[in-house]
Design a protein around this motif. Structure first.
Motif, PDB file in Angstrom:
ATOM      1  N   UNK A 103       0.829  -1.210   0.000  1.00 45.71           N
ATOM      2  CA  UNK A 103       0.000   0.000   0.000  1.00 45.71           C
ATOM      3  C   UNK A 103       0.863   1.260   0.000  1.00 45.71           C
ATOM      4  N   UNK A 104       1.821   1.306   0.889  1.00 43.44           N
ATOM      5  CA  UNK A 104       2.723   2.454   0.962  1.00 43.44           C
ATOM      6  C   UNK A 104       3.504   2.625  -0.333  1.00 43.44           C
ATOM      7  N   UNK A 105       4.051   1.539  -0.835  1.00 39.81           N
ATOM      8  CA  UNK A 105       4.946   1.630  -1.991  1.00 39.81           C
ATOM      9  C   UNK A 105       4.207   1.958  -3.285  1.00 39.81           C
ATOM     10  N   UNK A 106       2.947   1.590  -3.399  1.00 31.18           N
ATOM     11  CA  UNK A 106       2.159   2.003  -4.557  1.00 31.18           C
ATOM     12  C   UNK A 106       2.042   3.531  -4.586  1.00 31.18           C
ATOM     13  N   UNK A 107       1.807   4.128  -3.433  1.00 33.07           N
ATOM     14  CA  UNK A 107       1.724   5.592  -3.349  1.00 33.07           C
ATOM     15  C   UNK A 107       3.077   6.238  -3.626  1.00 33.07           C
ATOM     16  N   UNK A 108       4.142   5.637  -3.156  1.00 32.37           N
ATOM     17  CA  UNK A 108       5.481   6.161  -3.442  1.00 32.37           C
ATOM     18  C   UNK A 108       5.772   6.111  -4.941  1.00 32.37           C
ATOM     19  N   UNK A 109       5.309   5.064  -5.601  1.00 35.21           N
ATOM     20  CA  UNK A 109       5.525   4.952  -7.044  1.00 35.21           C
ATOM     21  C   UNK A 109       4.809   6.067  -7.785  1.00 35.21           C
ATOM     22  N   UNK A 110       3.582   6.377  -7.374  1.00 33.61           N
ATOM     23  CA  UNK A 110       2.829   7.453  -8.016  1.00 33.61           C
ATOM     24  C   UNK A 110       3.502   8.802  -7.791  1.00 33.61           C
ATOM     25  N   UNK A 111       4.030   9.012  -6.595  1.00 32.17           N
ATOM     26  CA  UNK A 111       4.737  10.267  -6.292  1.00 32.17           C
ATOM     27  C   UNK A 111       5.970  10.423  -7.171  1.00 32.17           C
ATOM     28  N   UNK A 112       6.656   9.325  -7.414  1.00 35.18           N
ATOM     29  CA  UNK A 112       7.860   9.352  -8.240  1.00 35.18           C
ATOM     30  C   UNK A 112       7.533   9.640  -9.705  1.00 35.18           C
ATOM     31  N   UNK A 113       6.399   9.112 -10.175  1.00 33.63           N
ATOM     32  CA  UNK A 113       6.059   9.218 -11.591  1.00 33.63           C
ATOM     33  C   UNK A 113       5.363  10.527 -11.945  1.00 33.63           C
ATOM     34  N   UNK A 114       4.747  11.199 -10.983  1.00 30.66           N
ATOM     35  CA  UNK A 114       3.887  12.359 -11.261  1.00 30.66           C
ATOM     36  C   UNK A 114       4.527  13.454 -12.119  1.00 30.66           C
ATOM     37  N   UNK A 115       5.808  13.803 -11.922  1.00 31.99           N
ATOM     38  CA  UNK A 115       6.382  14.919 -12.702  1.00 31.99           C
ATOM     39  C   UNK A 115       6.348  14.752 -14.218  1.00 31.99           C
ATOM     40  N   UNK A 116       6.188  13.522 -14.735  1.00 33.54           N
ATOM     41  CA  UNK A 116       6.150  13.352 -16.190  1.00 33.54           C
ATOM     42  C   UNK A 116       4.922  14.008 -16.800  1.00 33.54           C
ATOM     43  N   UNK A 117       3.914  14.316 -15.975  1.00 29.39           N
ATOM     44  CA  UNK A 117       2.686  14.912 -16.502  1.00 29.39           C
ATOM     45  C   UNK A 117       2.874  16.362 -16.909  1.00 29.39           C
ATOM     46  N   UNK A 118       3.840  17.041 -16.334  1.00 28.11           N
ATOM     47  CA  UNK A 118       3.943  18.491 -16.509  1.00 28.11           C
ATOM     48  C   UNK A 118       4.122  18.893 -17.971  1.00 28.11           C
ATOM     49  N   UNK A 119       5.038  18.258 -18.666  1.00 27.10           N
ATOM     50  CA  UNK A 119       5.300  18.647 -20.054  1.00 27.10           C
ATOM     51  C   UNK A 119       4.099  18.346 -20.953  1.00 27.10           C
ATOM     52  N   UNK A 120       3.382  17.277 -20.643  1.00 24.71           N
ATOM     53  CA  UNK A 120       2.209  16.941 -21.443  1.00 24.71           C
ATOM     54  C   UNK A 120       1.089  17.960 -21.228  1.00 24.71           C
ATOM     55  N   UNK A 121       0.932  18.422 -20.006  1.00 21.27           N
ATOM     56  CA  UNK A 121      -0.043  19.469 -19.734  1.00 21.27           C
ATOM     57  C   UNK A 121       0.308  20.737 -20.511  1.00 21.27           C
ATOM     58  N   UNK A 122       1.574  21.094 -20.502  1.00 25.76           N
ATOM     59  CA  UNK A 122       2.007  22.307 -21.201  1.00 25.76           C
ATOM     60  C   UNK A 122       1.710  22.201 -22.692  1.00 25.76           C
ATOM     61  N   UNK A 123       1.986  21.033 -23.282  1.00 24.38           N
ATOM     62  CA  UNK A 123       1.692  20.833 -24.704  1.00 24.38           C
ATOM     63  C   UNK A 123       0.197  20.987 -24.986  1.00 24.38           C
ATOM     64  N   UNK A 124      -0.633  20.429 -24.101  1.00 23.17           N
ATOM     65  CA  UNK A 124      -2.082  20.510 -24.298  1.00 23.17           C
ATOM     66  C   UNK A 124      -2.565  21.950 -24.190  1.00 23.17           C
ATOM     67  N   UNK A 125      -2.010  22.701 -23.257  1.00 23.25           N
ATOM     68  CA  UNK A 125      -2.407  24.099 -23.074  1.00 23.25           C
ATOM     69  C   UNK A 125      -1.986  24.929 -24.289  1.00 23.25           C
ATOM     70  N   UNK A 126      -0.814  24.639 -24.833  1.00 29.21           N
ATOM     71  CA  UNK A 126      -0.341  25.358 -26.020  1.00 29.21           C
ATOM     72  C   UNK A 126      -1.241  25.099 -27.227  1.00 29.21           C
ATOM     73  N   UNK A 127      -1.868  23.940 -27.266  1.00 33.36           N
ATOM     74  CA  UNK A 127      -2.675  23.571 -28.435  1.00 33.36           C
ATOM     75  C   UNK A 127      -4.126  24.031 -28.332  1.00 33.36           C
ATOM     76  N   UNK A 128      -4.481  24.762 -27.270  1.00 36.39           N
ATOM     77  CA  UNK A 128      -5.835  25.295 -27.138  1.00 36.39           C
ATOM     78  C   UNK A 128      -6.225  26.107 -28.377  1.00 36.39           C
ATOM     79  N   UNK A 129      -7.419  25.895 -28.886  1.00 38.53           N
ATOM     80  CA  UNK A 129      -7.943  26.692 -29.988  1.00 38.53           C
ATOM     81  C   UNK A 129      -8.935  27.722 -29.447  1.00 38.53           C
ATOM     82  N   UNK A 130      -9.381  28.623 -30.316  1.00 43.68           N
ATOM     83  CA  UNK A 130     -10.392  29.600 -29.922  1.00 43.68           C
ATOM     84  C   UNK A 130     -11.660  28.884 -29.458  1.00 43.68           C
ATOM     85  N   UNK A 131     -12.034  27.820 -30.183  1.00 48.68           N
ATOM     86  CA  UNK A 131     -13.231  27.073 -29.806  1.00 48.68           C
ATOM     87  C   UNK A 131     -13.068  26.441 -28.422  1.00 48.68           C
ATOM     88  N   UNK A 132     -11.882  25.902 -28.149  1.00 41.01           N
ATOM     89  CA  UNK A 132     -11.619  25.340 -26.823  1.00 41.01           C
ATOM     90  C   UNK A 132     -11.764  26.415 -25.754  1.00 41.01           C
TER      91      UNK A 132
END
Length: 238
Positions: A103-132
């Motif tokens: 249980x503990x180590x599953x949460x530690x794994x998620x904490x370790x992996x979380x930073x990979x999301x940042x660049x993907x979020x930035x790419x998605x925000x950059x691709x916003x259109x007027x309609x979005x």
């Protein structure tokens, strides 16, 4: 300013109808610029992107550290249901240590992996259109988060899975699950490879927790003046 953006925004606010919007655009432009102190479409777009970027970065920073998941009762990742039931049964008997470790180590794994999301979020925000942008402005307090969740989840699952699997191995979660399976006779209940079984579950729950805090940050920027830390945020959301 973009004609479609103005028409959609003003109609959504109840200021005009489609016909009058198209027939008297000059008045609409004056109304918009006056209501926001001369705010342009480019500034509104910039403010929206900044708000989403700040919210996403804050959420990633919050969960992507020791106890980001484990120490937060709102997003702590539980064990999969089968394992959780066994853990609950064994705990009063003092026999749940192997599953407690998983249980503990599953949460530690998620904490370790979380930073990979940042660049993907930035790419998605950059691709916003007027309609979005129109949809987000017309939406509720977490409309931007919902946009990010819809546009990034498939790729996030793909990106999250390898680092989560690696983290599960490095933190000892897989080994702990193997031990728990052998000690508690769980082989009949877990048909998948332990690493795949844990990572599939952990990735889904980790993303749920991440988007929960992206939504909290977006709502705060929209509603709390103290969270508007730049001139453009104050202009757009003030």
């Amino acid at each position: 300013m973009d004609r479609r953006f103005l028409i959609a925004a003003l109609i959504s606010a109840g200021w005009t109808t489609q016909a009058s919007a198209q027939g008297d655009l000059s008045k609409i432009v004056k109304a918009v610029t006056a209501s926001k102190g001369g705010l342009t479409n480019a500034q509104a777009d910039s403010g929206l992107r900044e708000a989403l970027s700040l919210g996403a970065a804050a959420a990633v920073s919050r969960v992507g550290k020791t106890d980001g998941y484990w120490g937060d009762s709102l997003i702590q990742i539980p064990l999969p249901n089968t394992l959780a039931k066994v853990q609950k049964t064994l705990k009063p008997l003092g026999l749940s240590s192997a599953l407690d470790e998983v249980h503990l180590r599953v949460n530690r794994a998620a904490e370790t992996a979380a930073p990979v999301a940042k660049s993907l979020f930035i790419d998605a925000i950059k691709s916003l259109t007027v309609q979005d942008a129109v949809g987000i402005i017309k939406g509720g307090s977490t409309a931007g988060t919902q946009y990010l969740q819809k546009s990034t989840t498939p790729r996030l699952i793909t990106l999250f899975t390898p680092p989560v699997q690696t983290a599960l191995e490095q933190t000892g979660a897989v080994q702990s699950l193997d031990k728990a399976i052998k000690r508690n006779g769980l082989g009949n209940y877990i048909q998948k490879d332990p690493k795949v079984y844990l990572s599939d579950f952990a990735v889904g729950k980790a993303l749920d927790g991440l988007f929960y805090y992206v939504g909290q940050e977006e709502t705060a920027i929209r509603t709390n003046p103290a969270k508007r830390t730049s001139a453009i945020l104050k202009a757009v959301f003030g």
